[in-house]
Design a protein around this motif. Structure first.
Motif, PDB file in Angstrom:
ATOM      1  N   ASP A 190      59.655  11.838  26.365  1.00 30.58           N
ATOM      2  CA  ASP A 190      60.111  13.045  25.665  1.00 30.58           C
ATOM      3  C   ASP A 190      59.000  14.043  25.378  1.00 30.58           C
ATOM      4  O   ASP A 190      59.240  15.244  25.312  1.00 30.58           O
ATOM      5  CB  ASP A 190      60.814  12.665  24.351  1.00 30.58           C
ATOM      6  CG  ASP A 190      62.267  12.273  24.560  1.00 30.58           C
ATOM      7  OD1 ASP A 190      62.911  12.836  25.465  1.00 30.58           O
ATOM      8  OD2 ASP A 190      62.757  11.405  23.818  1.00 30.58           O
ATOM      9  N   ILE A 226      60.133  19.178  26.483  1.00 30.37           N
ATOM     10  CA  ILE A 226      60.199  19.639  25.095  1.00 30.37           C
ATOM     11  C   ILE A 226      58.804  20.117  24.680  1.00 30.37           C
ATOM     12  O   ILE A 226      57.815  19.408  24.876  1.00 30.37           O
ATOM     13  CB  ILE A 226      60.675  18.513  24.161  1.00 30.37           C
ATOM     14  CG1 ILE A 226      62.064  18.005  24.582  1.00 30.37           C
ATOM     15  CG2 ILE A 226      60.715  18.990  22.709  1.00 30.37           C
ATOM     16  CD1 ILE A 226      62.516  16.760  23.846  1.00 30.37           C
ATOM     17  N   THR A 254      55.700  20.212  22.864  1.00 26.19           N
ATOM     18  CA  THR A 254      55.034  19.353  21.876  1.00 26.19           C
ATOM     19  C   THR A 254      53.524  19.590  21.954  1.00 26.19           C
ATOM     20  O   THR A 254      52.739  18.672  22.224  1.00 26.19           O
ATOM     21  CB  THR A 254      55.360  17.864  22.127  1.00 26.19           C
ATOM     22  OG1 THR A 254      55.075  17.550  23.509  1.00 26.19           O
ATOM     23  CG2 THR A 254      56.825  17.561  21.847  1.00 26.19           C
ATOM     24  N   HIS A 257      65.782  26.001  22.426  1.00 25.47           N
ATOM     25  CA  HIS A 257      65.931  24.928  23.407  1.00 25.47           C
ATOM     26  C   HIS A 257      67.242  25.012  24.192  1.00 25.47           C
ATOM     27  O   HIS A 257      67.390  24.341  25.218  1.00 25.47           O
ATOM     28  CB  HIS A 257      65.858  23.568  22.699  1.00 25.47           C
ATOM     29  CG  HIS A 257      64.643  23.392  21.853  1.00 25.47           C
ATOM     30  ND1 HIS A 257      63.406  23.105  22.382  1.00 25.47           N
ATOM     31  CD2 HIS A 257      64.463  23.506  20.512  1.00 25.47           C
ATOM     32  CE1 HIS A 257      62.512  23.026  21.395  1.00 25.47           C
ATOM     33  NE2 HIS A 257      63.131  23.261  20.250  1.00 25.47           N
ATOM     34  N   TYR A 313      68.634  23.585  28.639  1.00 24.65           N
ATOM     35  CA  TYR A 313      69.538  22.519  29.065  1.00 24.65           C
ATOM     36  C   TYR A 313      70.866  23.048  29.599  1.00 24.65           C
ATOM     37  O   TYR A 313      71.612  22.300  30.222  1.00 24.65           O
ATOM     38  CB  TYR A 313      69.733  21.537  27.910  1.00 24.65           C
ATOM     39  CG  TYR A 313      68.409  20.948  27.483  1.00 24.65           C
ATOM     40  CD1 TYR A 313      67.704  20.100  28.333  1.00 24.65           C
ATOM     41  CD2 TYR A 313      67.822  21.298  26.270  1.00 24.65           C
ATOM     42  CE1 TYR A 313      66.458  19.600  27.975  1.00 24.65           C
ATOM     43  CE2 TYR A 313      66.585  20.799  25.903  1.00 24.65           C
ATOM     44  CZ  TYR A 313      65.910  19.951  26.757  1.00 24.65           C
ATOM     45  OH  TYR A 313      64.671  19.458  26.419  1.00 24.65           O
ATOM     46  N   ALA A 329      66.038  18.073  20.950  1.00 27.53           N
ATOM     47  CA  ALA A 329      64.728  18.690  21.188  1.00 27.53           C
ATOM     48  C   ALA A 329      64.200  19.370  19.932  1.00 27.53           C
ATOM     49  O   ALA A 329      62.996  19.326  19.646  1.00 27.53           O
ATOM     50  CB  ALA A 329      64.826  19.697  22.334  1.00 27.53           C
ATOM     51  N   SER A 333      65.459  10.641  28.452  1.00 25.41           N
ATOM     52  CA  SER A 333      64.360  10.435  27.507  1.00 25.41           C
ATOM     53  C   SER A 333      63.457   9.289  27.922  1.00 25.41           C
ATOM     54  O   SER A 333      62.248   9.317  27.672  1.00 25.41           O
ATOM     55  CB  SER A 333      64.913  10.175  26.104  1.00 25.41           C
ATOM     56  OG  SER A 333      65.449  11.347  25.531  1.00 25.41           O
TER      57      SER A 333
END
Length: 529
Positions: A44, A52, A54, A222, A226, A281, A375
């Motif tokens: 993830d 995502i 991060t 987000h 998707y 997310a 994930s």
């Protein structure tokens, strides 16, 4: 001869320089920040292949070390028991197949108790699954819910009372759980850096564990990602990025998609499916935001070089949540009042679908197996299983004074039972034969410090698991696994096939039997089911 002696002397100095300054004054001992996510999948975060954002967690990898073969216990309570005690969870009162059982403190001590006794400032925020108070188990400061039931990110629920240290804590009007955990972690850390003592901060997040709860402003960035690409595309993108990053072998195959998952193109509810992953997310991004705040505090305090930061997850991604819209779930049904759970009595709108999108405070949903499979890319299985997707966790370590291989990767094998031993070694503290009238069992974990120092450590001869769906054992490159109710063992060569696609049990019956015998010996020794 003199040159050889000089070189040996210099080598010793280099090794000593890489060790923590535990022999010096208390204030010079290394600090430790341990951040654990809940139900976060192996891929993830960006530095393990995820899309995502991060950035702060990824910065730990850029400046430190990533483990590619680190393990947990496939479920939250047992993982936390092992992390805190350095023992297999079954040794301290957990069966290993239930999310929440009391630990037997007559047989163990917590890492917080030992560090507190050694002069550390000990702090915890987040998920505590015991029935006693963290303040009674070695923590000077605590904030979080005493988790005995399903959680809400927006409100207090029955059986999950919040505590600040020892006192009940009333939730404010504008409350979001991950933000509160981040804020109290910041508060506790700011208090600690002003003290003339080292600190241990354990941030035990509940995110991104279901329910899918987030504010609209957090979800919106987000959503389009998707809607433009579904689970098939993102799984392939993650897989190829992982190969580029080197976190998986280029020879591994992508584990097969479970048969129950439709092609993304064939799903008739794509906007709803995309919304589920967008909320998830947003929950992951909230964790990342908190990590960034903690890193900034230690930087400003001049403590970055002397602070060991570790980030990991308690198990693989959770498969909960239907693959199609549903009128109910998680105990909430269309014909019930659904008001028995939250303390304020506000009812939950049961189920999830295009007309009942996840995210708001009065919903209770999860993102389902299809997204959980993404994930955990490229691994087989999910939370609760003994396959790698259930038990393998990302582990990122940053410690500028010691971890010098910035952006590095290690394939040395480790387990959450190693966290206690690691913290004690970097603090220069022994594991006791007796503590506070207790005689704890000998520690199962082994320190990770040699790996931090870019050395080969003597690893575990075997690692074993008794988790909700499986029994499993790993010895070297070989892993055997079978259903927890009994049945035939499967055998995998994790070096050649880390995604567990080719069962070699029939080809290597002697090795399979050897692992089965070793598992039974472990099972008897630790009292596993």
């Amino acid at each position: 001869m003199e040159r050889l002696l000089f070189m040996a002397y210099a080598s010793c100095l280099v090794l000593i320089a890489g060790l923590p300054a535990a022999a010096d004054s208390l204030a010079q001992r290394p600090n430790v920040i341990l951040v654990m996510a809940d139900d976060l999948g192996w891929s993830d975060i960006g530095c393990y292949g995820g899309e995502i954002p991060t950035a702060h967690i990824d910065s730990l990898a850029r400046d430190g070390l990533r483990f590619t073969q680190f393990y947990n216990n496939a479920i939250c309570g047992p993982t936390r028991a092992s992390l805190l005690t350095g023992l297999y969870c079954q040794q301290v009162g957990h069966r290993g197949d239930r999310w929440n059982e009391p630990k037997d403190f007559g047989k163990c001590v917590t890492v917080a108790e030992l560090l507190q006794a050694a002069g550390y400032r000990t702090m915890m925020v987040g998920k505590w699954q015991g029935r006693d108070l963290p303040a009674d188990r070695g923590f000077d400061r605590f904030f979080g819910p005493m988790c005995q039931a399903k959680i809400s990110y927006f409100h207090e629920v029955e059986q999950n009372p919040f505590r600040l240290d020892r006192e009940p804590w009333e939730l404010p009007q504008e409350f979001y759980l991950t933000d509160a955990i981040n804020e109290f972690a910041v508060q506790f850390l700011e208090e600690a850096v002003d003290r003339e003592q080292p600190f241990f901060l354990y941030v035990s997040h509940i995110a991104p564990h279901w329910p899918l709860h987030a504010r609209e402003a957090a979800i919106a960035p987000h959503r389009q990602r998707y809607r433009e690409h579904g689970w098939d595309q993102w799984r392939w993108r993650r897989f190829h990025k992982q190969r580029e990053l080197g976190v998986i072998s280029g020879s591994w195959e992508l584990s097969p998609r479970p048969a129950s998952i439709l092609d993304w193109a064939a799903d008739s509810h794509q906007d709803w499916q995309a919304e589920r992953m967008a909320v998830y997310a947003a929950q992951v991004a909230a964790i990342d935001r908190g990590v960034g705040e903690l890193l900034e505090i230690v930087r400003k305090a001049g403590e970055a070089d002397n602070t060991l930061v570790m980030f990991l997850s308690d198990n693989g991604a959770a498969p909960d949540g239907e693959l199609a819209p549903t009128p109910g779930g998680f105990g909430f049904t269309p014909n019930a009042k659904n008001a028995h759970w939250r303390k304020d009595g506000v009812p939950i709108r049961p189920g999830s679908g295009p007309d009942n999108l996840p995210g708001p405070h009065d919903t209770f949903a999860a993102y389902g197996l299809a997204w959980a499979n993404v994930s955990n890319t490229p691994l087989r299985g999910t939370k609760l299983t003994g396959y790698e997707g259930g038990i393998r966790t990302p582990l990122i370590v940053r410690w500028p004074a010691v971890v010098r291989q910035h952006g590095g990767l290690t394939d040395q094998v480790g387990h959450v039972i190693d966290i206690m031993a690691t913290c004690l070694e970097v603090a220069g503290e022994p594991y006791p034969a007796e503590f506070d009238g207790r005689k704890p069992l000998p520690m199962e974990g082994k320190s990770l410090l040699p790996i931090f120092q870019d050395r080969q450590r003597p690893g575990h001869d075997v690692l074993c698991w008794s988790v909700p769906q499986h029994h499993a054992i790993r010895m070297g490159r070989w892993k055997a696994i079978r259903p927890s109710g009994g049945g035939a063992w499967q055998l995998y060569d994790l070096e050649a096939d880390g995604t567990e696609t080719v069962d070699l049990a029939a080809r290597h019956p002697e090795r399979t039997e050897e692992l089965a015998v070793r598992f039974e010996k472990w099972r008897e020794r630790v009292g596993a089911k």
